[in-house]
Design an enzyme around this catalytic site. Structure first.
Site, PDB file in Angstrom:
ATOM      1  N   GLY A  13      89.935  74.886  42.283  1.00 44.96           N
ATOM      2  CA  GLY A  13      88.997  73.999  42.985  1.00 44.96           C
ATOM      3  C   GLY A  13      87.647  73.913  42.290  1.00 44.96           C
ATOM      4  O   GLY A  13      86.603  73.860  42.933  1.00 44.96           O
ATOM      5  N   SER A  40      90.674  80.074  45.187  1.00 49.45           N
ATOM      6  CA  SER A  40      90.367  81.414  45.672  1.00 49.45           C
ATOM      7  C   SER A  40      88.872  81.655  45.594  1.00 49.45           C
ATOM      8  O   SER A  40      88.263  81.469  44.535  1.00 49.45           O
ATOM      9  CB  SER A  40      91.112  82.437  44.815  1.00 49.45           C
ATOM     10  OG  SER A  40      90.589  83.721  45.065  1.00 49.45           O
ATOM     11  N   ALA A  51      76.482  67.756  32.206  1.00 47.26           N
ATOM     12  CA  ALA A  51      76.227  66.515  31.490  1.00 47.26           C
ATOM     13  C   ALA A  51      77.518  65.710  31.430  1.00 47.26           C
ATOM     14  O   ALA A  51      78.579  66.274  31.183  1.00 47.26           O
ATOM     15  CB  ALA A  51      75.754  66.830  30.083  1.00 47.26           C
ATOM     16  N   LYS A  79      71.402  59.142  32.857  1.00 47.34           N
ATOM     17  CA  LYS A  79      71.169  59.381  31.432  1.00 47.34           C
ATOM     18  C   LYS A  79      71.681  58.200  30.616  1.00 47.34           C
ATOM     19  O   LYS A  79      72.666  57.561  30.984  1.00 47.34           O
ATOM     20  CB  LYS A  79      71.790  60.695  30.970  1.00 47.34           C
ATOM     21  CG  LYS A  79      73.263  60.792  31.207  1.00 47.34           C
ATOM     22  CD  LYS A  79      73.739  62.193  30.977  1.00 47.34           C
ATOM     23  CE  LYS A  79      73.794  62.505  29.495  1.00 47.34           C
ATOM     24  NZ  LYS A  79      74.620  63.699  29.237  1.00 47.34           N
TER      25      LYS A  79
HETATM   26  C1  LIG Z   1      77.258  77.094  29.558  1.00 48.05           C
HETATM   27  C2  LIG Z   1      78.220  75.959  29.798  1.00 48.05           C
HETATM   28  C3  LIG Z   1      77.762  74.639  29.763  1.00 48.05           C
HETATM   29  C4  LIG Z   1      78.629  73.584  30.005  1.00 48.05           C
HETATM   30  N1  LIG Z   1      78.144  72.306  29.993  1.00 48.05           N
HETATM   31  C5  LIG Z   1      78.967  71.276  30.269  1.00 48.05           C
HETATM   32  C6  LIG Z   1      78.480  69.951  30.329  1.00 48.05           C
HETATM   33  O1  LIG Z   1      77.297  69.713  30.160  1.00 48.05           O
HETATM   34  N2  LIG Z   1      79.349  68.937  30.588  1.00 48.05           N
HETATM   35  C7  LIG Z   1      80.678  69.174  30.805  1.00 48.05           C
HETATM   36  O2  LIG Z   1      81.432  68.215  31.063  1.00 48.05           O
HETATM   37  N3  LIG Z   1      81.170  70.424  30.744  1.00 48.05           N
HETATM   38  C8  LIG Z   1      80.337  71.468  30.494  1.00 48.05           C
HETATM   39  N4  LIG Z   1      80.838  72.737  30.459  1.00 48.05           N
HETATM   40  C9  LIG Z   1      82.248  72.924  30.687  1.00 48.05           C
HETATM   41  C10 LIG Z   1      82.535  72.790  32.159  1.00 48.05           C
HETATM   42  O3  LIG Z   1      81.548  73.447  32.947  1.00 48.05           O
HETATM   43  C11 LIG Z   1      83.894  73.396  32.432  1.00 48.05           C
HETATM   44  O4  LIG Z   1      84.840  72.893  31.534  1.00 48.05           O
HETATM   45  C12 LIG Z   1      84.328  73.035  33.825  1.00 48.05           C
HETATM   46  O5  LIG Z   1      83.358  73.343  34.794  1.00 48.05           O
HETATM   47  C13 LIG Z   1      85.568  73.798  34.106  1.00 48.05           C
HETATM   48  O6  LIG Z   1      86.029  73.397  35.379  1.00 48.05           O
HETATM   49  P1  LIG Z   1      87.452  73.748  35.815  1.00 48.05           P
HETATM   50  O7  LIG Z   1      87.630  73.108  37.160  1.00 48.05           O
HETATM   51  O8  LIG Z   1      88.412  73.413  34.722  1.00 48.05           O
HETATM   52  O9  LIG Z   1      87.513  75.347  35.913  1.00 48.05           O
HETATM   53  P2  LIG Z   1      86.702  76.384  36.792  1.00 48.05           P
HETATM   54  O10 LIG Z   1      85.338  75.924  37.168  1.00 48.05           O
HETATM   55  O11 LIG Z   1      86.823  77.686  36.061  1.00 48.05           O
HETATM   56  O12 LIG Z   1      87.525  76.466  38.162  1.00 48.05           O
HETATM   57  C14 LIG Z   1      88.717  77.191  38.228  1.00 48.05           C
HETATM   58  C15 LIG Z   1      89.225  77.166  39.638  1.00 48.05           C
HETATM   59  O13 LIG Z   1      90.493  77.784  39.676  1.00 48.05           O
HETATM   60  C16 LIG Z   1      90.535  78.722  40.724  1.00 48.05           C
HETATM   61  N5  LIG Z   1      91.460  79.766  40.315  1.00 48.05           N
HETATM   62  C17 LIG Z   1      91.592  80.349  39.085  1.00 48.05           C
HETATM   63  N6  LIG Z   1      92.570  81.258  39.094  1.00 48.05           N
HETATM   64  C18 LIG Z   1      93.088  81.235  40.362  1.00 48.05           C
HETATM   65  C19 LIG Z   1      94.105  81.951  41.009  1.00 48.05           C
HETATM   66  N7  LIG Z   1      94.829  82.896  40.387  1.00 48.05           N
HETATM   67  N8  LIG Z   1      94.355  81.678  42.313  1.00 48.05           N
HETATM   68  C20 LIG Z   1      93.662  80.732  42.989  1.00 48.05           C
HETATM   69  N9  LIG Z   1      92.671  80.027  42.413  1.00 48.05           N
HETATM   70  C21 LIG Z   1      92.376  80.279  41.131  1.00 48.05           C
HETATM   71  C22 LIG Z   1      89.110  79.226  40.889  1.00 48.05           C
HETATM   72  O14 LIG Z   1      88.893  79.759  42.196  1.00 48.05           O
HETATM   73  C23 LIG Z   1      88.351  77.919  40.657  1.00 48.05           C
HETATM   74  O15 LIG Z   1      88.305  77.188  41.856  1.00 48.05           O
HETATM   75  C24 LIG Z   1      79.988  73.821  30.250  1.00 48.05           C
HETATM   76  C25 LIG Z   1      80.453  75.148  30.282  1.00 48.05           C
HETATM   77  C26 LIG Z   1      79.585  76.199  30.071  1.00 48.05           C
HETATM   78  C27 LIG Z   1      80.113  77.609  30.132  1.00 48.05           C
END
Ligand SMILES: Cc1cc2nc3c(=O)[nH]c(=O)nc-3n(C[C@H](O)[C@H](O)[C@H](O)COP(=O)(O)OP(=O)(O)OC[C@H]3O[C@@H](n4cnc5c(N)ncnc54)[C@H](O)[C@@H]3O)c2cc1C
Length: 259
Positions: A13, A40, A51, A79
């Site tokens: 999520g 979770s 961004a 932006k």
């Molecule tokens: C410093 C930094 C700067 C960034 N800047 C940018 C930016 O400017 N622009 C951009 O587009 N991206 C940026 N990113 C990348 C971006 O933030 C991430 O790629 C994105 O937020 C990842 O989202 P996600 O939903 O894939 O994963 P996550 O945010 O890691 O979410 C994972 C989800 O999975 C759930 N989960 C995981 N394992 C389990 C399990 N076993 N059981 C149940 N639930 C589970 C967690 O609870 C969570 O809800 C940046 C990243 C960093 C570190």
């Protein structure tokens, strides 16, 4: 055998999970397909930034979300591009503006003229022909003129948003739940695989399974399904990417942020 997809399970999520849930809820409305998102509270989201680039505006349009309402809810700002100050050397700066560069001249795309100027010995900076870069440097903002039909500098303007990723996930969660997405607050311990190796169900901590016809792994770096269960393999691109870390920090609040 009925191969129609009647149920979808999204694992995670963060921004990826809730964006996937919202898009599926929108495009599959009225089909009776059930969508369940499992997340979770023990595993935090990345949630920094965020961004974006112009397709975020198309995303909001697809969901029929009002941009102004979305920006207020996510503390967003507009932006027109990204300016990298002191990028290669102090004082040097590099612009990545959105939208088009220069007009088409005699039906020839602008970059032909730019190359011709270079061939003639000039060293034109391509950003000098971008209305987005010019507006950004001037601290101004404008939207594309819909009457221009995508032609000319003002027709070719495009914008994106910069917002709080945590608030985006919260906004899309409320939006998706109102459209019938079910949220399950459980930790997933792994996957139950079928004989042919495909995922049949998610194994939930404390017992129980979540079966579905289609699974979408949005569990972030863990890759609970694609990596831990299916072992699809991690493709390492570090030899092409010299930057291997990011540091998130806060700057002083600017009451009038440049677009
Ligand atoms: C410093 C930094 C700067 C960034 N800047 C940018 C930016 O400017 N622009 C951009 O587009 N991206 C940026 N990113 C990348 C971006 O933030 C991430 O790629 C994105 O937020 C990842 O989202 P996600 O939903 O894939 O994963 P996550 O945010 O890691 O979410 C994972 C989800 O999975 C759930 N989960 C995981 N394992 C389990 C399990 N076993 N059981 C149940 N639930 C589970 C967690 O609870 C969570 O809800 C940046 C990243 C960093 C570190």
């Amino acid at each position: 055998m009925d191969r129609a997809i009647g149920s979808i399970a999204i694992l995670g999520g963060g921004t990826a999970g809730w964006m996937a849930a919202a898009v599926l809820a929108q495009v599959l409305r009225g089909t009776g397909t059930s969508i369940t998102l499992v997340e979770s509270a023990d595993i935090p989201t990345v949630g920094v930034g965020e961004a974006t680039i112009p397709p975020i505006v198309d995303f909001l349009r697809l969901l029929e979300i009002d941009q102004a309402e979305f920006m207020v809810a996510t503390e967003g700002t507009f932006k027109l591009g990204i300016r990298f100050d002191d990028w290669t050397t102090p004082g040097e700066r590099y612009w990545h503006p959105f939208g088009t560069f220069g007009p088409t001249i005699d039906r020839r795309p602008f970059h032909n003229m730019w190359h011709r100027l270079r061939a003639a010995g000039d060293d034109p900076r391509v950003e000098a022909y971008s209305l987005s870069a010019a507006l950004g440097d001037a601290g101004r903002m404008a939207f594309a003129d819909p009457r221009a039909g995508g032609v000319g500098p003002s027709g070719g303007l495009r914008h994106a948003l910069h917002f709080d990723a945590g608030l985006v996930a919260r906004f899309l969660r409320t939006w998706s739940e109102r459209r019938g997405v079910t949220r399950l607050e459980r930790k997933v311990e792994g996957a139950v695989l079928r004989d042919d190796g495909f995922v049949e169900a998610l194994a939930l901590k404390g017992g129980g399974h979540l079966a579905a016809d289609l699974f979408i792994d949005c569990s972030g770096f863990r890759g609970v399904l694609i990596e831990e269960a299916l072992k699809t393999g991690y493709e390492d691109w570090s030899r092409w990417l010299p930057c291997d870390r990011a540091v998130a920090g806060l700057t002083a609040r600017d009451p009038n942020p440049p677009p």
